[in-house]
Design an enzyme around this catalytic site. Structure first.
Site: not given
Ligand code: UD1
Length: 419
Positions: A398, A115, A120-121, A306, A22-23, A91, A123-124
């Site tokens: 999902r 989810c 779930r920001p 996950d 899926k991811n 998301r 910002d990055l």
């Molecule tokens: C993806 C996966 C999700 C998995 C996660 C972590 C998909 C569709 N989803 O989610 O199943 O649980 O990776 O392996 O691939 N963060 C920030 N700022 C940002 C982005 C992220 O602070 O801009 C933080 C998040 O809150 C979290 C951490 O970074 O604490 C990792 O998140 P991230 O790897 O971005 O998760 P996703 O890519 O959304």
């Protein structure tokens, strides 16, 4: 709304074929927006999140065809606005931002839902787009990114919780069509990022280093159509590995990449289970109750967040005391209250679950709260006495393709009931 009834106490044995990831599939489908030419994606899992992504692509103006696991996307002309009613359900819809910015130099996407695993920001992601020269506005629930031109830069995408998977995907998808060279430092090294990079390279991109913490992207003028097979879903595989540990004698998973499952295998070995691997299969050999383990979730190649909820379900009936610490999403413990309703003894201490093994869980009505937490409740029901009733099954659909049929195929007794 369906619910699932798990009749506990059945012994699992046999084999399961693992679906496409899926991811991986979600950003790869979004990446099809980067070219006017048709792209053919194989091993796309049949999941509601994938259906949402295909709806988004259609809304953006792409022609989408699906024949069993193969999806063809042709995005000859595209719109750059993805409204709330289209993106709110998932998301991962945020990962259309990168390709739209890359191709059209502008995108407006409603801020994502999805989810319920804490804040779930993005910002990055936005920091990365800005470094490439884009302006970013967040207004009325939408994020708008636009640029006259994108220019390659060195960007550090490491945040306070480590690397970001979709953030790395998004910046990579914008940077493939930027001028010059982009270097992403602190990049996510998950196999799904590598899969996306391989697809982008097949489309004519020049990306090196995917799978490491530094990805170097040399921008190109345009991309062309390509064909790609999505990698096997390591989280689906891991979920069935834990099912086998909970209730199995010998369960083999087919179409897996054993290397992608190393951290999960190591955790199960530490808990006393046998793991046998071949080229694209992995077998879990049941061995009764798990031994206590200490686990910390971290970005790949370490133990995946996950799989945290599923591991908690396993350790509920373990010997002694296990500690599971969540370092990626520190609030991701919604399954704990539900497992406790089944008789688990778990105390939350900050971002750690301290789990004291009990003899046996007992079936109870429980509420699915997010995708992996829901899967954990189904797994907990496999060995529990009596019937576990998992409500709000749409969360499971999902991310798992027919989890009930697949587990029933190896001896579980799971019913899906329309309510
Ligand atoms: C993806 C996966 C999700 C998995 C996660 C972590 C998909 C569709 N989803 O989610 O199943 O649980 O990776 O392996 O691939 N963060 C920030 N700022 C940002 C982005 C992220 O602070 O801009 C933080 C998040 O809150 C979290 C951490 O970074 O604490 C990792 O998140 P991230 O790897 O971005 O998760 P996703 O890519 O959304």
């Amino acid at each position: 709304m369906d619910k699932i009834l798990v009749h506990g106490g059945q012994r699992l044995s046999g084999s399961i074929r693992v679906s496409g990831s899926k991811n991986s599939a979600l950003p790869i489908l979004a990446a099809c927006l980067l070219t006017k030419e048709p792209c053919i994606i194989r091993h796309v899992p049949d999941l509601s999140d994938v259906h949402y992504m295909l709806q988004i692509l259609s809304h953006m103006g792409a022609e989408v065809e699906r024949a069993s696991g193969t999806v063809t996307v042709r995005a000859e002309k595209i719109k750059t606005v993805a409204p709330y009613d289209i993106v709110r359900k998932m998301r991962a819809s945020v990962c259309v931002l990168g390709p739209l910015l890359g191709r059209e130099k502008e995108a407006t996407v409603s801020l994502p839902g999805g989810c319920v695993i804490g804040d779930r920001p993005i910002d990055l992601h936005l920091r990365g787009f800005e470094a490439l020269g884009a302006a970013v506005r967040v207004e009325c629930g939408n994020v708008k990114v636009f640029a006259a031109r994108l220019k390659g830069q060195t960007i550090n995408l490491r945040g306070k919780f480590g690397s970001t998977v979709l953030g790395t995907d998004n910046v990579m998808m914008a940077a493939v069509l930027a001028e010059g060279v982009t270097t992403i430092e602190g990049a996510a090294a998950e196999p799904e990022v590598v899969d996306l990079a391989n697809f982008l390279n097949a489309m004519g991109a020049k990306i090196e280093g995917a799978g490491t913490r530094r990805i170097v992207i040399e921008g190109v003028e345009e991309l062309h159509g390509a064909e790609h097979s999505v990698i096997p879903d390591r989280i689906e595989a891991g979920t069935f590995m834990v099912a086998a540990a909970i209730a199995g004698s010998r369960v083999t998973l087919r179409r897996v990449v054993p290397d992608h499952l190393k951290a999960i295998s190591d955790a199960l070995i530490q808990a006393g289970f046998g793991i046998e691997t071949a080229r694209d299969t992995l077998t879990v050999v049941g061995n009764g109750k798990p031994k206590p383990v200490e686990l910390v979730t971290e970005p790949y190649p370490n133990f995946p967040t996950d799989m945290q909820a599923q591991m908690c379900a396993l350790l509920c009936e373990g010997e002694g005391i296990s500690v599971v610490t969540e370092s990626v999403f520190p609030q991701r413990f919604m399954h704990v209250a539900e497992l406790k309703r089944m008789g688990a003894q778990i105390t939350l201490e900050g971002a750690s679950a301290v789990i004291k093994g009990v003899e046996r869980l007992s079936g109870a009505p429980v509420m699915a709260s997010d995708l992996r937490a829901s899967a954990a409740l189904v797994l907990a029901g496999l060995r529990a006495s009596g019937v576990t009733e998992v409500n709000r099954v749409y969360h499971i659909d999902r991310g798992y393709e027919s989890i009930d049929d697949k587990l029933n195929g190896i001896g579980a007794q799971i019913e899906r009931v329309k309510v």
